[in-house]
Design a protein around this motif. Structure first.
Motif, PDB file in Angstrom:
ATOM      1  N   THR A 336       0.822  -1.222   0.000  1.00 23.12           N
ATOM      2  CA  THR A 336       0.000   0.000   0.000  1.00 23.12           C
ATOM      3  C   THR A 336       0.853   1.268   0.000  1.00 23.12           C
ATOM      4  OG1 THR A 336      -0.118   0.005   2.418  1.00 23.12           O
ATOM      5  CG2 THR A 336      -1.835  -1.205   1.235  1.00 23.12           C
ATOM      6  N   THR A 337       2.128   1.147  -0.336  1.00 22.20           N
ATOM      7  CA  THR A 337       3.059   2.282  -0.242  1.00 22.20           C
ATOM      8  C   THR A 337       2.583   3.478  -1.050  1.00 22.20           C
ATOM      9  OG1 THR A 337       4.879   0.699  -0.016  1.00 22.20           O
ATOM     10  CG2 THR A 337       5.455   2.989  -0.531  1.00 22.20           C
ATOM     11  N   TYR A 338       2.096   3.236  -2.247  1.00 25.15           N
ATOM     12  CA  TYR A 338       1.776   4.341  -3.166  1.00 25.15           C
ATOM     13  C   TYR A 338       0.268   4.564  -3.289  1.00 25.15           C
ATOM     14  CZ  TYR A 338       6.612   3.304  -4.379  1.00 25.15           C
ATOM     15  OH  TYR A 338       7.955   3.073  -4.311  1.00 25.15           O
ATOM     16  N   ARG A 339      -0.452   4.299  -2.215  1.00 19.72           N
ATOM     17  CA  ARG A 339      -1.910   4.414  -2.262  1.00 19.72           C
ATOM     18  C   ARG A 339      -2.368   5.814  -2.663  1.00 19.72           C
ATOM     19  NH1 ARG A 339      -6.291   3.116   2.617  1.00 19.72           N
ATOM     20  NH2 ARG A 339      -8.109   3.914   1.487  1.00 19.72           N
ATOM     21  N   TYR A 340      -1.729   6.865  -2.146  1.00 20.37           N
ATOM     22  CA  TYR A 340      -2.203   8.233  -2.367  1.00 20.37           C
ATOM     23  C   TYR A 340      -1.418   8.972  -3.451  1.00 20.37           C
ATOM     24  CZ  TYR A 340      -4.964   7.495   1.829  1.00 20.37           C
ATOM     25  OH  TYR A 340      -5.876   7.003   2.724  1.00 20.37           O
ATOM     26  N   ASP A 341      -0.643   8.264  -4.238  1.00 18.74           N
ATOM     27  CA  ASP A 341       0.139   8.934  -5.292  1.00 18.74           C
ATOM     28  C   ASP A 341      -0.741   9.514  -6.384  1.00 18.74           C
ATOM     29  OD1 ASP A 341       3.499   8.296  -5.828  1.00 18.74           O
ATOM     30  OD2 ASP A 341       2.510   7.838  -3.941  1.00 18.74           O
ATOM     31  N   ARG A 342      -1.892   8.926  -6.631  1.00 19.73           N
ATOM     32  CA  ARG A 342      -2.787   9.468  -7.655  1.00 19.73           C
ATOM     33  C   ARG A 342      -3.344  10.822  -7.214  1.00 19.73           C
ATOM     34  NH1 ARG A 342      -5.539   5.004  -9.107  1.00 19.73           N
ATOM     35  NH2 ARG A 342      -4.201   4.667 -10.936  1.00 19.73           N
ATOM     36  N   VAL A 343      -3.513  11.017  -5.910  1.00 21.39           N
ATOM     37  CA  VAL A 343      -3.936  12.322  -5.396  1.00 21.39           C
ATOM     38  C   VAL A 343      -2.867  13.364  -5.682  1.00 21.39           C
ATOM     39  CG1 VAL A 343      -4.590  13.592  -3.321  1.00 21.39           C
ATOM     40  CG2 VAL A 343      -5.333  11.218  -3.606  1.00 21.39           C
ATOM     41  N   LYS A 344      -1.586  13.007  -5.485  1.00 23.98           N
ATOM     42  CA  LYS A 344      -0.491  13.916  -5.794  1.00 23.98           C
ATOM     43  C   LYS A 344      -0.475  14.257  -7.281  1.00 23.98           C
ATOM     44  CE  LYS A 344       2.437  11.941  -2.137  1.00 23.98           C
ATOM     45  NZ  LYS A 344       3.700  11.208  -1.856  1.00 23.98           N
ATOM     46  N   ALA A 345      -0.697  13.244  -8.124  1.00 21.63           N
ATOM     47  CA  ALA A 345      -0.724  13.480  -9.567  1.00 21.63           C
ATOM     48  C   ALA A 345      -1.837  14.457  -9.930  1.00 21.63           C
ATOM     49  CB  ALA A 345      -0.904  12.156 -10.309  1.00 21.63           C
ATOM     50  N   LYS A 346      -2.994  14.293  -9.327  1.00 24.02           N
ATOM     51  CA  LYS A 346      -4.132  15.173  -9.618  1.00 24.02           C
ATOM     52  C   LYS A 346      -3.828  16.609  -9.239  1.00 24.02           C
ATOM     53  CE  LYS A 346      -9.060  15.803  -8.720  1.00 24.02           C
ATOM     54  NZ  LYS A 346     -10.259  15.306  -8.033  1.00 24.02           N
ATOM     55  N   GLU A 347      -3.198  16.817  -8.095  1.00 24.99           N
ATOM     56  CA  GLU A 347      -2.867  18.174  -7.656  1.00 24.99           C
ATOM     57  C   GLU A 347      -1.920  18.858  -8.648  1.00 24.99           C
ATOM     58  OE1 GLU A 347      -1.218  17.522  -3.825  1.00 24.99           O
ATOM     59  OE2 GLU A 347      -3.166  17.209  -2.829  1.00 24.99           O
ATOM     60  N   ILE A 348      -0.937  18.120  -9.134  1.00 23.89           N
ATOM     61  CA  ILE A 348       0.014  18.680 -10.105  1.00 23.89           C
ATOM     62  C   ILE A 348      -0.702  19.033 -11.404  1.00 23.89           C
ATOM     63  CG2 ILE A 348       2.030  18.154 -11.528  1.00 23.89           C
ATOM     64  CD1 ILE A 348       3.028  16.373  -9.222  1.00 23.89           C
ATOM     65  N   LEU A 349      -1.525  18.138 -11.889  1.00 24.13           N
ATOM     66  CA  LEU A 349      -2.204  18.349 -13.171  1.00 24.13           C
ATOM     67  C   LEU A 349      -3.175  19.516 -13.105  1.00 24.13           C
ATOM     68  CD1 LEU A 349      -2.884  14.584 -13.989  1.00 24.13           C
ATOM     69  CD2 LEU A 349      -1.200  16.050 -15.084  1.00 24.13           C
ATOM     70  N   GLU A 350      -3.885  19.649 -11.996  1.00 20.75           N
ATOM     71  CA  GLU A 350      -4.829  20.767 -11.868  1.00 20.75           C
ATOM     72  C   GLU A 350      -4.091  22.101 -11.895  1.00 20.75           C
ATOM     73  OE1 GLU A 350      -8.496  18.762  -9.321  1.00 20.75           O
ATOM     74  OE2 GLU A 350      -6.801  19.666  -8.249  1.00 20.75           O
TER      75      GLU A 350
END
Length: 816
Positions: A336-350
């Protein structure tokens, strides 16, 4: 939204820029008109007329010194003649080589790049032949038809290298004067010089993994942190290697030169672009531990340095894509190490998409990835048959959905027919408009991680019947982009088990047989009038007190399956699952006639030409479920040569035991290989080998390896050559090679992510046997650094040795 940025200006047809001596608008207009005339002839399907015009343009341009038009004419001629003359590709290469002689720069560099492209295209179209060739040495290779893959790669590499010289002249050559022959992109600043275009053309080749199918033991590997260093440090780094033909090393060298070229540009666009391209290349090929982290840190250096400049949009996008890639590694019940990495990606893209004043390629990529991350995703599964009067569950997978809206619809014949024809445009609108028996909203557990999650939801008990479960994240079930899902389900106490064409109908819960159940058997048959499959009844049956019935085989067409409609009291199970009979068509036909099979036995498996083949045959005849020897059976036996042609034949008759004997004299002066002994009507056959051979006089053996080794250790393997007469074979020549073969101890743990592994020859050489007939091979156990250590790779090393004695006889051995 799908916008694509054309990074570089392109030469028509070739993909590279050419210099020109056009000096006035009148001359430009004249050539433009002539090319339009040529294009018009091509469009009208008149290639020969177009070719004649191109040759006129070529002669005129040659005479007037219009170098750009000369090259353009060469390209047009190659394309037009490709379908009209034999060996067109080879001739186009020779014509370009002839044109190259005596040319000055920068035309020479342009032609060398184009010539390299022609060689590469030829290789790609003929690789199926080239990969079967072995390397040869000691003769002139003037004829390209005799080249091996190594010869082609060496020639192409040399041409691309030469195309980037003289470097300073090419870097000083701007593109602005050549507008007449350039298809403009919308990002000219990324490829401002002739060197940029030629270098990126070369990189297209050097980035290709196919160049390194065969590699030396000292193959260059990107295993230095400096490959991920910030641009200026990378450009001054040293990457020493003995592997001078390494494509990866060539690519790194070009990237270094491009970064040095643009390091002091007033605008950083070209520098950032080539630096990002370099980082992606290094990430893909690096073998050093922690390459992913180094790649991420390198991107963060770029985004920190250039901040919100539009030139850095691509860097922000790649950083977001990195987090998105990591997020896909999340396992709810595992890592589960990278569970919240998609949230980080979304913040960058927005952050990138918010500023739409300059829609760069990075902005477009960010927009598309953000749409994918925000997309509502769901799917669900339900048992096809469920027990009446009892609640059951549906398994739901979802992302970005707070609640799922569900409808239960009674499945009548029209809806079932529509369900079978999902290509019908009315499918979803009819389902969404159907009156539901029941509808409700099922809240889904919030996650906050943008990951795909799974949950079970309850479906309340239903009476016997057929239903469609319809689901959507939108309560209206309407809208062009509203996702919908549907599943057909049955509620019944009826079940059955099958053994080919025999069935037992049982109660679904108790397992008790259902007596006197009515069974209708249907088969799908194609109706040519309606151009659709129709369900046709092929039989009615009643189950006995054991719930048993059997389908008559003769009523079932072999090319179609069949389905069952079972009724017991008020209960009905009318599944659309197709069942099939698994029996041999020949076996069915043999119920009326004997089927013959002949089994052959020969006195040996390999023969010399001219020898006599002695064979025996046994003929077996039988109907379904029985067989016997075929006494008194007459047939013809044929001898077929290596070309499948009849070389001899023999009439035979079986004795009382169903057997017969025969012999064939093998022909001489024919092609050796696999011969066949075949019975008439192809009732049986066997193969024999016909070869010129002699008995071996000695053998090669290896001693077992007694020790355990780890990667990097030096290993010595010993072998010996011994004659069958008992004496040793000393002074014999030994040619050896060592091949590395990767494998994984626990492949089932990584079956989704196992990398492509390749065998690699790590060393080869020659030695001689000592007075005792012995020899040894020493090599270093070089690991494949491109394989992640977390996957626990194991490397097997296979040693091959070919020993040739003083009489010229060669024997081989191998050791793992």
């Amino acid at each position: 939204m799908n916008m694509k940025t054309l990074k570089c200006p392109l030469l028509l047809l070739v993909g590279i820029i050419v210099s020109t001596t056009i000096t006035n608008a009148q001359t430009t207009k004249m050539y433009t008109a002539e090319w339009k005339k040529t294009d018009s002839l091509v469009a009208k399907g008149l290639p020969q007329s177009a070719l004649a015009e191109v040759k006129k343009i070529y002669q005129r341009a040659k005479k007037e010194g219009q170098e750009a038009q000369v090259i353009k004419a060469l390209v047009y001629q190659a394309g037009l003649q490709q379908q009209t003359r034999e060996e067109s590709e080879v001739k186009a290469i020779r014509e370009t080589e002839a044109e190259l002689k005596g040319q000055k720069e920068p035309v020479s560099s342009i032609l060398q790049s184009y010539l390299a492209t022609l060689y590469w295209q030829y290789f790609q179209r003929n690789r199926w032949k080239l990969y079967e060739r072995t390397n040869t040495a000691g003769y002139s290779k003037e004829d390209m038809a005799t080249w091996t893959i190594d010869d082609f790669h060496a020639r192409i590499t040399e041409l691309y290298r030469q195309s980037l010289q003289p470097r300073q002249l090419l870097q000083d050559t701007k593109l602005a004067p050549y507008e007449a022959i350039i298809v403009k992109g919308n990002a000219r600043a990324l490829r401002p010089t002739l060197y940029d275009l030629l270098a990126h053309k070369a990189l297209e080749y050097f980035r290709n993994d196919e160049l390194e199918v065969s590699k030396p033991a000292y193959a260059f590997e990107i295993d230095s942190d400096a490959a991920f260093a910030p641009a200026i440090q990378f450009a001054s780094a040293s990457f020493p290697t003995r592997d001078t033909l390494s494509a990866k090393h060539q690519a790194l060298t070009i990237y270094q030169e491009l970064i040095r070229l643009h390091a002091d540009d007033p605008k950083p666009d070209a520098l950032i672009d080539v630096d990002l391209e370099r980082l992606q290349f290094v990430k893909e090929h690096a073998t050093l531990p922690g390459a992913d982290s180094l790649y991420k840190e390198a991107l963060e250096v770029i985004t920190a340095k250039y901040g919100s400049q539009h030139a850095a949009d691509e860097a922000w996008y790649l950083l977001a894509a990195f987090h998105e890639e990591r997020a896909s590694e999340y396992e709810p019940l595992g890592d589960t190490t990278y569970r919240y990495d998609r949230v980080k990606a979304k913040e960058i893209l927005e952050r990138v998409v918010k500023d739409s004043t300059d829609k760069t390629e990075g902005w477009t990529s960010s927009y598309n990835l953000l749409q994918e991350i925000n997309r509502k995703i769901f799917s669900f599964e339900v048992e096809k048959v469920n027990v009446p009067g009892q609640p059951f569950r549906a398994l739901v997978r979802y992302r970005n959905i707070p609640a799922l809206h569900l409808r239960l619809i009674k499945a009548d014949k029209s809806l079932k027919d529509l369900l079978e024809r999902r290509d019908d445009d009315r499918y979803w609108s009819v389902l969404a408009g159907a009156t539901p028996l029941r509808s409700w909203t099922q809240p889904l557990p919030p996650t906050g991680d943008l990951q795909l999650h799974t949950v079970e939801v309850k479906i309340d008990a239903l009476p016997v019947g057929e239903y469609i479960l319809l689901a959507s994240p939108e309560a209206s079930f309407k809208g062009k982009n509203t996702p919908l899902g549907a599943r057909m389900l049955f509620v019944s106490n009826i079940s059955y088990i099958t053994n080919n064409d025999q069935f037992s109908v049982l109660h679904r819960e108790s397992g008790q047989p259902l007596n006197n159940a009515s069974v209708q058997v249907y088969q799908q048959q194609y109706d040519y009038k309606t151009s659709r499959n129709q369900r046709v009844s092929i039989g009615n049956y009643k189950t006995d007190r054991n719930g048993y019935f059997a389908v008559e085989k003769k009523k079932v067409q072999h090319s179609y399956g069949y389905s069952l409609d079972i009724t017991h009291g008020e209960d009905r199970l009318n599944l659309d699952d197709n069942l099939y009979h698994y029996y041999s068509y020949e076996g069915e036909r043999s119920g009326k006639e004997d089927r013959k099979a002949i089994y052959f036995f020969t006195d040996r498996s390999i023969y010399r030409p001219g020898q006599v083949v002695h064979f025996k045959g046994i003929a077996v005849a039988g109907k379904e479920k029985e067989s016997r020897v075929a006494a008194g059976y007459e047939t013809t036996i044929f001898l077929q040569d290596a070309n499948g042609e009849e070389a001899d034949s023999l009439q035979v008759r079986t004795n009382e035991f169903g057997s017969f004997n025969g012999k064939f004299q093998l022909p001489q002066n024919l092609l050796n290989g696999e011969f066949c002994i075949v019975a008439e009507k192809d009732e049986g056959r066997t193969q024999i080998s016909v070869e010129e051979y002699k008995r071996p006089k000695f053998l090669v053996e290896f001693k077992p390896v007694q020790e355990s080794y780890k990667a990097g250790d030096s290993i010595t393997v010993t072998g010996s050559a011994k004659s069958y007469a008992g004496n040793v074979v000393d002074g014999a020549k030994v040619v050896y090679r060592v091949v590395r073969e990767p494998r994984f101890l626990y492949p089932w743990l990584f079956w989704r992510w196992l990398p492509r592994t390749e065998r690699m020859e790590i060393t080869h050489g020659e030695t001689t046997t000592d007075p005792e007939g012995g020899f040894s091979v020493t090599f270093k156990a070089i690991p494949d650094l491109s394989i992640d250590k977390k996957m626990d790779p194991v490397f097997d090393f296979r040693v091959y040795a070919d020993v040739t004695d003083i009489n010229g006889e060669t024997r081989s051995g191998e050791q793992l």
